[in-house]
Design a protein around this motif. Structure first.
Motif: not given
Length: 125
Positions: A16-44
């Motif tokens: 969950l800490y990693l997911l929070a970091i990924y969400f922050l990365g998704w929200g504040f960087t230009d690498y939205k697809t990369i962080f969305m992929g990490l969020i999806l994969g980590t959730s699974v």
């Protein structure tokens, strides 16, 4: 089984800490697809870890009662990973495929790191 659930809760906390970091990365960087992929994969990955815990507890209960258990849920975990990869391939503008795959194996990395850290703490006592 309490120690198994304690391990799961500790792993869940790290994920969950990693997911929070990924969400922050998704929200504040230009690498939205990369962080969305990490969020999806980590959730699974977290879902698969929870499913494995549930099946392991059922196996322990069945062995204690003298019953048989036929499956540890491998097929369901594989299907979840395949669905995540399929979604990433279907929507490449939203999910980065390699990030989804990395996210799927995240829980295994967390388990190994947690094991090493626990062994270091155990050896110091």
């Amino acid at each position: 089984m309490p120690e198994l659930q304690q391990l799961f809760y500790r792993h869940c906390k790290y994920i969950l800490y990693l997911l929070a970091i990924y969400f922050l990365g998704w929200g504040f960087t230009d690498y939205k697809t990369i962080f969305m992929g990490l969020i999806l994969g980590t959730s699974v990955s977290l879902y698969n870890h929870w499913l494995l815990l549930r099946r392991t507890v059922r196996l322990g209960e069945a062995v204690a009662e003298g019953k048989k258990v036929y499956s540890m849920g491998t097929l369901m975990r594989m299907v979840a990973a395949i669905v995540a990869v399929y979604v990433a391939m279907k929507f490449p503008d939203v999910f980065h495929l390699i990030s989804v795959i990395i996210g799927i194996v995240t829980v295994y990395a967390v388990i190994m790191i947690d094991f090493v850290v626990q062994q270091i703490f155990k050896s110091r006592k």
